[in-house]
Design a protein around this motif. Structure first.
Motif, PDB file in Angstrom:
ATOM      1  N   ALA A  93      69.765 -45.348  -1.837  1.00 11.57           N
ATOM      2  CA  ALA A  93      68.474 -45.404  -2.221  1.00 11.57           C
ATOM      3  C   ALA A  93      68.777 -44.953  -3.792  1.00 11.57           C
ATOM      4  N   HIS A  94      69.405 -43.870  -4.151  1.00 11.35           N
ATOM      5  CA  HIS A  94      69.748 -43.442  -5.511  1.00 11.35           C
ATOM      6  C   HIS A  94      70.455 -44.587  -6.451  1.00 11.35           C
ATOM      7  N   SER A  95      71.236 -45.051  -5.904  1.00  9.42           N
ATOM      8  CA  SER A  95      71.950 -46.200  -6.541  1.00  9.42           C
ATOM      9  C   SER A  95      71.307 -47.254  -7.077  1.00  9.42           C
ATOM     10  N   ASP A  96      70.441 -47.719  -5.897  1.00 10.93           N
ATOM     11  CA  ASP A  96      69.901 -48.937  -6.256  1.00 10.93           C
ATOM     12  C   ASP A  96      68.613 -48.861  -7.316  1.00 10.93           C
ATOM     13  N   HIS A  97      68.100 -47.572  -7.070  1.00 11.45           N
ATOM     14  CA  HIS A  97      67.164 -47.108  -8.302  1.00 11.45           C
ATOM     15  C   HIS A  97      68.019 -47.315  -9.694  1.00 11.45           C
ATOM     16  N   ALA A  98      68.967 -46.699  -9.755  1.00 11.57           N
ATOM     17  CA  ALA A  98      69.790 -46.767 -10.877  1.00 11.57           C
ATOM     18  C   ALA A  98      70.156 -48.074 -11.586  1.00 11.57           C
ATOM     19  N   ARG A  99      70.603 -49.126 -10.555  1.00 12.58           N
ATOM     20  CA  ARG A  99      70.928 -50.450 -10.891  1.00 12.58           C
ATOM     21  C   ARG A  99      69.462 -51.219 -11.304  1.00 12.58           C
ATOM     22  N   GLU A 100      68.154 -50.684 -10.877  1.00 16.90           N
ATOM     23  CA  GLU A 100      67.146 -51.207 -11.632  1.00 16.90           C
ATOM     24  C   GLU A 100      67.058 -50.755 -12.901  1.00 16.90           C
ATOM     25  N   ILE A 101      67.303 -49.519 -13.220  1.00 14.52           N
ATOM     26  CA  ILE A 101      67.342 -49.126 -14.471  1.00 14.52           C
ATOM     27  C   ILE A 101      68.225 -49.999 -15.578  1.00 14.52           C
ATOM     28  N   GLY A 220      78.118 -41.539  -9.814  1.00 16.56           N
ATOM     29  CA  GLY A 220      77.789 -43.387 -10.059  1.00 16.56           C
ATOM     30  C   GLY A 220      76.391 -43.462 -10.264  1.00 16.56           C
ATOM     31  N   GLY A 221      75.667 -43.870  -8.995  1.00 19.15           N
ATOM     32  CA  GLY A 221      74.283 -44.186  -9.185  1.00 19.15           C
ATOM     33  C   GLY A 221      73.522 -43.252  -9.812  1.00 19.15           C
ATOM     34  N   SER A 222      73.401 -41.852  -9.490  1.00 15.38           N
ATOM     35  CA  SER A 222      72.493 -40.917  -9.896  1.00 15.38           C
ATOM     36  C   SER A 222      72.833 -40.844 -11.297  1.00 15.38           C
ATOM     37  N   MET A 223      74.105 -40.753 -11.935  1.00  9.96           N
ATOM     38  CA  MET A 223      74.288 -40.430 -13.336  1.00  9.96           C
ATOM     39  C   MET A 223      73.992 -41.551 -14.212  1.00  9.96           C
ATOM     40  N   ILE A 224      74.070 -42.859 -13.625  1.00 11.88           N
ATOM     41  CA  ILE A 224      73.774 -44.036 -14.323  1.00 11.88           C
ATOM     42  C   ILE A 224      72.268 -44.028 -14.322  1.00 11.88           C
TER      43      ILE A 224
END
Ligand code: NFS
Ligand code: SF4
Length: 633
Positions: A93-101, A220-224
Motif C-alpha cells: 500500500a505505501h509503496s504503490d502510493h510512492a510509485r504513483e508519486i 523504499g516506498g515510504s521514503m520515496i
C-alpha cells in the motif's frame, strides 16, 4: 451503542453519534455492537485459509484441540504466515502510493499541472543517486531521478538505494542478518510466495523475511513517497491551522479530502482557488469553498498549505453526519465503504477517483493525472453544484476545533534548531542542538507516536494520554498520521501546549520556538522520523538502537501499521503497541517479536492494551537506553 462515553474522548463525537441515532443512520459503533466479540481464532492469528483443504483453525492452547492444520502447519507457522502477509500488504500500500508519486514526477513539466517545487531537494537527491546535473534542465533531471526511483520497485540486482542513508552500524546489522531489501516489489512477491501453501513453515524465517519486506517500505516506498512529494509539492515549513469538525463552515461549500496521495489533493487545492469556481460558489449562494482534510491526504495538504484538519480515521462518518459536506473526495486507503449508505442519507456526494479503490454505490470520477487540474476542477464543480441540495433540518456543526502548528519536515526541524546555534563556533543546518539536549538529559528522549484509530480503544484516548505523559516527562514527541490529527485536535501541536511539558522540554520549546508535539505529516512521512533519528545517531557516532527513542502506535488498525512497526523495529527503534496484533496464538512468534528480535536488531516490540502502562514502559526503556548511551560516551 448505549454508552457513548466509551467511544471517544471528545464530547462532540458523542453528539454526532446521538444525531445519527435520531436520524436512523447506521455508524461504525452500531456495527461494532452487531459484530459482538471478535472471533477468538482470528484474533489470535490461528486461522489459516491459505489453501482449499482448509480453512483450518488450530488451537492456540498447547495440547488441547487441533494442534495442526490438515497440511500439518502448527499455530506458530499459521500465525507467522498471516503476520508476514500483513507486512506484505502494508508495504504494497505505501509503496504503490510512492510509485504513483514517482510517475507524477516523471510527468512533471515546466508548463504542466505538476511542476518541481523544491529544486534544491531534487538536486540533493540527484547527487545522492549520482545523476549528472550540470548544464541539464531541471525537468530532465527530475525525469531521470523518477526513472531511477521507478526501477527501485523491480530492479533485478542490488539492494535499495536509500539504505545508504542509515548509520554505518545499522547497515552492518542488516548485512549480517541478510535483510537488506532488494527491489520493493520483489520483497512483497517473496513473502507471498514463501507464505503460499507448502512453502516456509519456520516462524523465525517468516519474521526475518517480514523485516526485510518492511524495510522495503520504510527505506523504499515510504521514503520515496515523502521525498518525491516534497520535490513536487514543496517541503513543508511550519504553518498555522485548525483541527476538528468545527472547521466545517455552514455558509461555505465544504469539500472533505480523504485518502492518501497528494497528487489528487494538491490539484483539488489548486482547483478550489480557481477564480471561475470561486465565482460559481458565490453564484450558488455560498460564501466560498472550504477544504477540510481527513486521514493522511489531510496531513499532506495541511503540511504544505495549512488546509484545515476535519479529523482522523474515526471521524469519517461523523463528518458526513454534520449535513454540510457537499462532497467527500477520496482516492485510496482507509476509506470506509459505509460512506456510500451514510452519504445517501444526506445530500453529500461520495466521489471515488482511483481505479485502485472503486467503492460500490459511489460516484466514480476517474482522476486523470495527464489532465490533473481539469479533472480536479470537474470534481470541485460537482461539489459546488450540490450545495443547493443541502437538507437544512439535518445541519449540525459541532463548535469544537483547536489551533495547531503543523509542517515539521526534517528540514524545518533543523532550521528551528539553528536558532540556538552559535554560528561562530558551530555549523548551521545540523542536528547538533538536538543531540546536545538529549546527551545532557534536558530532553530524556524522543517518541514517534503514530498510527490510526481503532474502536477497540476509546477514540484518541491512547494517543493523547501517551503524548501527555511523555511530554510531562521531558520526552519530545513527533507524530504523523491519525495520531498527529488526534494531537492537533487536542491542542498538543500548538506552541501553547509547552505548558504541559516538563521543565526541560519546556525550555527547549521556548528556545527553539516549537510545540512539544511536532506534526511531521502523513504515515509515509514516518520516513521523516526515521531520517531524523538516523541523522542524530550518525551525528553522535552511534546506532539508532543506542538512542533513547521509541516508536508508538497506541490505536493502530491497518496492515500498513504492521509494516511500519516492523521497519521501525528493524531500524533499531523499540515499538510499543496499544492494540495487540493477531499473533498471541503462537508463543514462538510472541517470543520472537517481544524478545528474540532484540538480539538481532537491538530493538523489539512491547504490547499492552493499557496506554498508561505502555507509557510507563516507554519511560523505563528510555532511561535504560540513556544509561547505555552514557557508557558509549
Ligand atoms: Ni496511516 Fe493514513 Fe490513519 Fe491509520 Fe489510515 S489514514 S496511512 S493507516 S487510519 S494512521
Ligand atoms: Fe489448512 Fe495447511 Fe491449507 Fe492452511 S495451508 S488451510 S493449515 S491445509
Amino acid at each position: 451503542m448505549s454508552d457513548t462515553k466509551m467511544v471517544s474522548l471528545d464530547a462532540m463525537d458523542e453528539q454526532l453519534i446521538q444525531k445519527a441515532k435520531q436520524e436512523g443512520v447506521e455508524t461504525m459503533w452500531d456495527r461494532k455492537v452487531t459484530m459482538k466479540a471478535p472471533c477468538g481464532f482470528g484474533e489470535k492469528g490461528v486461522c489459516c485459509r491459505i489453501c482449499a483443504m482448509g480453512p483450518c483453525r488450530v488451537s492456540p492452547v498447547e495440547g488441547k484441540g487441533a494442534q495442526r492444520g490438515i497440511c500439518g502447519a502448527t499455530a506458530d507457522t499459521i500465525v507467522a504466515r498471516n503476520f508476514a502477509r500483513m507486512i506484505a500488504a502494508g508495504t504494497a500500500a505505501h509503496s504503490d502510493h510512492a510509485r504513483e508519486i514517482a510517475h507524477v514526477m516523471h510527468l512533471a513539466s515546466k508548463d504542466g499541472n505538476y511542476t518541481i517545487k523544491d529544486e534544491k531537494k531534487l538536486l540533493r537527491l540527484a547527487e545522492e543517486w549520482e545523476v549528472k546535473t550540470e548544464g541539464k534542465d531541471i525537468y530532465d533531471i527530475a525525469h531521470e531521478v523518477a526513472e531511477i526511483a521507478l526501477n527501485e520497485f523491480g530492479k533485478p540486482f542490488g539492494t535499495l538505494r536509500f539504505l545508504e542513508r542509515a548509520p554505518e552500524p545499522r547497515k552492518k546489522i542488516w548485512e549480517k542478518l541478510k535483510i537488506k531489501p532488494r527491489a520493493i516489489d520483489r520483497e512483497i512477491a517473496t513473502i507471498m510466495h514463501s507464505t503460499h501453501m507448502g512453502c516456509t513453515s519456520d516462524a523465525e524465517s517468516l519474521i526475518h523475511m517480514g523485516m526485510r519486506t518492511a524495510l522495503a517500505d520504510g527505506w523504499g516506498g515510504s521514503m520515496i513517497g515523502t521525498e518525491f512529494s516534497d520535490i513536487l509539492f514543496g517541503t513543508p515549513v511550519p504553518r498555522e491551522t485548525e483541527a476538528n469538525l468545527g472547521v466545517l463552515e455552514e455558509k461555505q461549500i465544504n469539500i472533505l479530502l480523504h485518502g492518501h496521495e497528494p497528487s489528487l489533493s494538491e490539484m483539488i487545492v489548486m482547483a478550489s482557488q480557481d477564480p471561475e469556481l470561486v465565482k460559481l460558489a458565490h453564484e450558488v449562494g455560498a460564501e466560498g469553498i472550504n477544504l477540510a482534510g481527513m486521514c493522511c491526504t489531510g496531513n499532506e495538504v495541511t503540511m504544505r498549505h495549512g488546509v484545515k484538519i476535519a479529523g482522523n480515521f474515526y471521524q469519517q462518518e461523523l463528518a458526513v453526519l454534520t449535513g454540510v459536506v457537499e462532497a467527500v473526495i477520496v482516492d485510496v486507503q482507509c476509506i470506509f465503504p459505509s460512506l456510500t449508505p451514510i452519504t445517501d442519507c444526506y445530500h453529500t456526494k461520495f466521489i471515488t477517483t482511483s481505479p485502485k479503490a472503486k467503492i460500490t454505490g459511489a460516484t466514480h470520477i476517474e482522476f486523470n493525472e495527464e489532465k490533473a487540474l481539469e479533472s480536479a476542477k470537474g470534481i470541485v464543480r460537482e461539489a459546488i453544484e450540490n450545495f443547493k441540495n443541502r437538507k437544512q433540518d439535518k445541519i449540525f456543526i459541532p463548535k469544537t476545533k483547536a489551533q495547531a502548528t503543523v509542517g515539521y519536515s526534517v528540514e524545518a526541524v533543523i532550521k528551528q534548531l539553528d536558532r540556538v546555534v552559535n554560528s561562530q563556533i558551530d555549523p548551521l543546518g545540523t542536528v547538533k542542538p538536538l543531540a546536545d539536549v538529549i546527551k545532557a538529559g534536558v530532553l530524556r528522549g524522543a517518541a514517534g507516536i503514530v498510527g490510526c484509530n481503532n474502536p477497540k480503544t476509546q477514540h484518541d484516548y491512547g494517543h493523547i494520554e501517551v503524548m501527555k505523559k511523555l511530554i510531562a516527562n521531558d520526552v519530545i514527541v513527533v507524530t504523523t498520521g491519525c495520531a498527529a490529527q488526534a494531537a492537533a485536535k487536542a491542542g498538543l501541536t500548538s506552541k501553547d501546549a509547552a505548558k504541559l511539558a516538563g521543565k526541560g522540554l519546556q525550555a527547549v520549546c521556548e528556545l527553539v520556538d516549537i510545540p512539544p508535539v511536532l506534526h511531521m505529516g502523513s504515515c509515509v512521512d514516518i520516513s521523516r522520523i526515521i531520517t531524523l533519528v538516523s541523522e542524530t545517531a550518525k551525528f553522535m557516532g552511534v546506532d539508532n538502537c543506542d538512542l533513547p527513542v521509541v516508536g508508538v502506535a497506541p490505536e493502530w488498525m491497518s496492515e500498513k501499521a504492521v509494516a511500519i512497526g516492523n521497519y521501525v523495529m528493524a531500524s533499531g527503534i523499540d515499538v510499543f503497541l496499544g492494540v495487540l496484533p493477531p499473533v498471541t496464538g503462537s508463543p514462538e512468534v510472541v517470543d520472537l517479536l517481544t524478545n528474540r528480535v532484540e538480539e538481532m536488531t537491538g530493538a523489539k516490540f512491547f504490547m499492552d492494551e493499557d496506554s498508561l502502562k505502555l507509557a510507563d514502559m516507554m519511560l523505563v526503556r528510555i532511561e535504560e537506553k540513556r544509561k547505555n548511551l552514557e557508557k558509549l560516551g
